[in-house]
Design a protein around this motif. Structure first.
Motif, short mmCIF file in Angstrom:
data_model
loop_
_atom_site.label_atom_id
_atom_site.label_comp_id
_atom_site.label_asym_id
_atom_site.label_seq_id
_atom_site.Cartn_x
_atom_site.Cartn_y
_atom_site.Cartn_z
N ALA A 18 0.90 -1.54 0.37
CA ALA A 18 0.15 0.30 0.15
C ALA A 18 0.97 1.56 0.11
O ALA A 18 2.16 1.13 0.62
N LEU A 19 -0.10 2.20 -0.38
CA LEU A 19 0.57 2.94 -0.77
C LEU A 19 -0.36 4.33 -0.34
O LEU A 19 -0.92 4.49 -0.28
N ILE A 20 0.91 4.93 1.12
CA ILE A 20 -0.54 6.21 1.32
C ILE A 20 -0.04 7.80 1.34
O ILE A 20 0.90 7.50 1.78
N GLU A 21 -0.87 8.30 0.69
CA GLU A 21 -0.61 9.43 -0.22
C GLU A 21 -1.95 10.51 0.64
O GLU A 21 -2.75 10.73 0.58
N ASN A 22 -0.87 11.80 0.90
CA ASN A 22 -1.71 12.90 1.41
C ASN A 22 -2.67 13.52 0.26
O ASN A 22 -3.74 14.20 1.51
N GLY A 23 -2.07 13.83 -0.48
CA GLY A 23 -3.40 14.13 -2.02
C GLY A 23 -2.96 15.99 -1.97
O GLY A 23 -2.55 16.57 -1.48
N TRP B 236 4.54 14.03 -6.06
CA TRP B 236 5.60 12.94 -7.23
C TRP B 236 5.68 12.28 -6.84
O TRP B 236 6.18 11.36 -7.41
N ALA B 237 4.48 11.54 -6.08
CA ALA B 237 4.28 10.43 -5.74
C ALA B 237 3.49 9.54 -6.54
O ALA B 237 4.65 8.63 -7.15
N ASP B 238 2.92 10.35 -7.86
CA ASP B 238 2.49 10.00 -9.08
C ASP B 238 4.40 9.40 -9.95
O ASP B 238 4.35 7.87 -10.89
N VAL B 239 4.73 9.92 -10.09
CA VAL B 239 6.70 10.23 -10.80
C VAL B 239 7.23 8.59 -10.18
O VAL B 239 7.64 7.68 -10.93
N ALA B 240 7.32 8.24 -8.77
CA ALA B 240 7.96 7.40 -7.61
C ALA B 240 7.29 6.67 -7.93
O ALA B 240 8.11 5.49 -8.49
#
Ligand SMILES: [Zn+2]
Length: 305
Positions: free
Chosen positions: A79-84, A90-94
């Motif tokens: 799972a990846l937990i993101e703030n939004g 930049w999480a999309d690039v990673a």
């Protein structure tokens, strides 16, 4: 006789390979974009999760650089937990570089925690991103407002339970225990902040508005011209005037901002600048969610006295 020996050999090898793997497979491997969300995920996930963060609390999350180490962490994540709200876009690039279908946008393992949050400072006009404004959708720095922890932790529980439905009851019970503790701390924090309610403060970058609003403090300005845009000399002159006119005592500074500049402005205007816990891990002692809020409450109440 050669064949059976080979089969036994390969079974033993398979078992040897599986043994440590099955042990580790019990825990969900979770990666959070920022340390605040790592801490909250640990609080609700307990023994069920193993959590890593992609950034450190001393960093400017808006400008986090996507590195191979990030992709390595993401490669094996469940799972990846993101703030939004564009804080961690930049999480999309990673994720693209990690090549892990579990956590691509739309997958069950992609958990965004801004769902249900009433955003503050949503621009009323269209923001020109080319100008460098980093809050085009509203203020994304809500994670350290203890009053929003119930929503954030619910989003985390729902996301993790999607991946591991059998664990929902434990996750919910961990969450309740955490929120009960937070409630007790909140009562104490409110008491500490009571005498300074209504006090006016300046922030370097506008990342403390949710916290200030929660405790009845007022942000009257920021050192940055606009979110993400460095202070211009003209703007600083205005801010110094504002600090004097409004009786502002405090300038809050993020660890990644120019403390010397803030101190010069503060000295000029008769206020005090200090680095606060803009995130978990931003300052010494703010190692988890509750201790980061504790730091901010204590430091602010002291400075505003
Ligand atoms: Zn920001």
């Amino acid at each position: 006789m050669r064949r059976p020996r080979l089969v036994v050999g390969s079974i033993l090898m398979t078992l040897a390979l599986l043994a440590p793997g099955t042990e580790a497979a019990k825990k969900l491997r979770v990666v959070a974009t920022i340390p605040d969300l790592k801490s909250l995920t640990e609080a609700v996930g307990g023994d069920l999760v193993e959590v890593d963060a992609l950034t450190r609390g001393t960093q400017n999350f808006h400008e986090a650089e996507v590195r191979p180490s990030m992709m390595l962490k993401l490669r094996r994540a469940d799972a990846l937990i993101e703030n939004g709200v564009e804080l961690d876009a930049w999480a999309d690039v990673a994720v693209l570089g990690a090549n892990n279908p579990n956590i691509v946008r739309g997958a069950a393992g992609r958990i965004e925690i801004s769902r249900g949050i009433s955003l503050l400072e949503v621009p009323s006009t269209r923001v020109d991103r080319s100008m460098g404004d980093v809050h085009p959708l509203g203020n994304p720095h809500f994670s350290l407002d203890p009053g929003l922890a119930p929503i954030i932790t619910q989003n985390i529980v729902d996301g993790l339970a999607r991946l591991s439905p059998d664990d929902r009851a434990v996750l919910e019970s961990n969450r309740r225990a955490f929120l009960e503790r937070l409630d007790r701390e909140m009562a104490r924090w409110n008491k500490i902040m009571e005498p300074v309610r209504g006090a006016k403060v300046i922030a370097y970058h506008p990342d403390v508005i949710y916290f200030l609003t929660r405790f009845g403090l007022v942000q009257v300005g920021t050192l940055e011209d606009r979110p993400g845009i460095p202070p211009s000399p003209q703007h600083l002159v205005q801010i110094i005037r504002l600090i004097k006119a409004e009786g502002v005592k405090v300038i809050l500074v993020e660890p990644w901002n120019d403390l010397k500049l803030a101190e010069r402005v503060a000295a000029e205007a008769g206020a005090k600048a200090f680095v606060f816990a803009s995130a978990v891990g931003a300052v010494k002692g703010a190692d988890n969610y509750i201790s980061a809020i504790e730091f901010n409450v204590t430091a602010l109440a002291q400075a505003l006295k």
